[in-house]
Design an enzyme around this catalytic site. Structure first.
Site, PDB file in Angstrom:
ATOM      1  N   ASP A 103      33.078 -50.938 -23.438  1.00 49.08           N
ATOM      2  CA  ASP A 103      32.830 -51.643 -24.924  1.00 49.08           C
ATOM      3  C   ASP A 103      31.690 -50.685 -25.741  1.00 49.08           C
ATOM      4  O   ASP A 103      30.451 -50.822 -24.764  1.00 49.08           O
ATOM      5  CB  ASP A 103      32.639 -52.953 -25.624  1.00 49.08           C
ATOM      6  CG  ASP A 103      33.059 -53.265 -27.091  1.00 49.08           C
ATOM      7  OD1 ASP A 103      33.252 -52.091 -27.702  1.00 49.08           O
ATOM      8  OD2 ASP A 103      32.753 -54.563 -27.064  1.00 49.08           O
TER       9      ASP A 103
ATOM     10  N   HIS B 174      34.786 -41.815 -27.322  1.00 45.43           N
ATOM     11  CA  HIS B 174      35.123 -41.978 -26.411  1.00 45.43           C
ATOM     12  C   HIS B 174      35.028 -41.365 -25.052  1.00 45.43           C
ATOM     13  O   HIS B 174      35.583 -41.214 -24.063  1.00 45.43           O
ATOM     14  CB  HIS B 174      36.940 -41.756 -26.639  1.00 45.43           C
ATOM     15  CG  HIS B 174      36.955 -42.953 -28.062  1.00 45.43           C
ATOM     16  ND1 HIS B 174      36.247 -44.123 -27.903  1.00 45.43           N
ATOM     17  CD2 HIS B 174      37.547 -43.265 -29.776  1.00 45.43           C
ATOM     18  CE1 HIS B 174      36.325 -45.341 -28.578  1.00 45.43           C
ATOM     19  NE2 HIS B 174      37.122 -44.660 -30.173  1.00 45.43           N
TER      20      HIS B 174
ATOM     21  N   LEU C  28      41.673 -47.639  -3.171  1.00 44.22           N
ATOM     22  CA  LEU C  28      40.879 -48.264  -4.399  1.00 44.22           C
ATOM     23  C   LEU C  28      42.203 -48.360  -5.472  1.00 44.22           C
ATOM     24  O   LEU C  28      43.503 -47.588  -5.439  1.00 44.22           O
ATOM     25  CB  LEU C  28      39.919 -47.481  -4.948  1.00 44.22           C
ATOM     26  CG  LEU C  28      39.725 -48.189  -7.001  1.00 44.22           C
ATOM     27  CD1 LEU C  28      39.443 -49.578  -6.214  1.00 44.22           C
ATOM     28  CD2 LEU C  28      39.202 -47.157  -7.095  1.00 44.22           C
TER      29      LEU C  28
END
Ligand code: FPP
Length: 248
Positions: free
Chosen positions: A22, A39, A134
């Site tokens: 955020d 972004h 991962l």
């Protein structure tokens, strides 16, 4: 060969870290830049974190909240930018994921995504499905309440065909119908930018997660910050409803 979970446990790490990325908009506004620049910087921060989590930390599971089911309310141009950014991100990173053993999965409803992104995601999930260094889950068009309702629908449909018995459904059995089927619950959930709420993210899975909030805006979130969050996690006493070490 040890499983992902065994490797994480051996290292004293959380098995699964979930991040709410955020603050991209505020990061951009503070620099007099358009939100889209925030972004873009956020995508670079995600890239750094994924690389660090897989290569250096040896974290078995990482989940990133990239686009919520509620984010469609944003201006159309911003939504379009984010869809293109995610599409480009997966396109650019796929070879590295394949090479580095990153398995990509997606949480959320793929049906609502633009065709191009949905197809990109489908191919990347397929190309990485055998990887096990991962496990990276990207939440895309994701809302936890929607996920729980979808799981109820799947469970009801399984019960109606006799594949499961309603009376046998328990929390672990129900969890198999969630988008996170096969993943352990997050041990640690991190939200950046100073907001202290879950915003419809992994509500079922967060039951016993340790929560960590930092004021750092997502584009400034570094591997060192992730280490600080992990270190805080390692100093918590997790009791899971019991009385803990001293009361045993
Ligand atoms: C929240 O910041 C961020 C988003 C809604 C988008 C998250 C997307 C990225 C970090 C980039 C792409 C991700 C990946 C995995 C490549 P905000 O826009 O709500 O910021 P604000 O609260 O300051 O306005």
């Amino acid at each position: 060969m040890p499983t992902l979970i065994e490797r994480g446990r051996a290292a004293g790490l959380p098995q699964h870290v979930a991040l709410v990325m955020d603050g991209n908009g505020r990061w951009a506004a503070a620099r007099g830049l358009p939100r889209t620049a925030g972004h873009q910087a956020g995508a670079r921060a995600a890239e750094r974190l994924i690389r660090f989590a897989g290569r250096r930390l040896g974290l078995p599971y990482l989940t990133l909240f990239a686009f919520s089911a509620e984010n469609w309310k944003r201006p159309a141009a911003e939504v379009e930018f984010l869809m293109d950014l995610l599409d480009q991100f997966i396109e650019e990173k796929l070879a590295e994921f394949v090479r580095e053993g990153v398995r990509l999965t997606v949480l959320g409803d793929p049906g609502g995504l633009p065709d191009r992104l949905r197809e990109r995601v489908r191919r990347a999930v397929e190309a990485t499905e055998r990887n096990d260094r991962l496990h990276l889950a990207i939440a895309l068009n994701y809302g936890a309440r929607q996920e729980i309702v979808r799981a109820c629908q799947r469970a009801a449909s399984a019960a109606s065909t006799g594949a499961i018995a309603v009376d046998d459904l328990d929390p672990a059995g129900f969890a198999r119908f969630l988008d996170t089927n096969g993943m352990p619950d997050p041990d640690l959930m991190v939200r950046t930018s100073g907001e202290m709420r879950l915003s419809n993210f992994l509500l079922w899975q967060a039951a016993y997660a340790e929560l960590y909030f930092t004021k750092t805006l997502w584009p400034d979130f570094t591997p060192a910050e992730l280490l600080a969050a992990v270190s805080s996690y390692q100093n918590r006493e997790r009791r899971f409803g019991g009385v803990g070490g001293s009361g045993a």
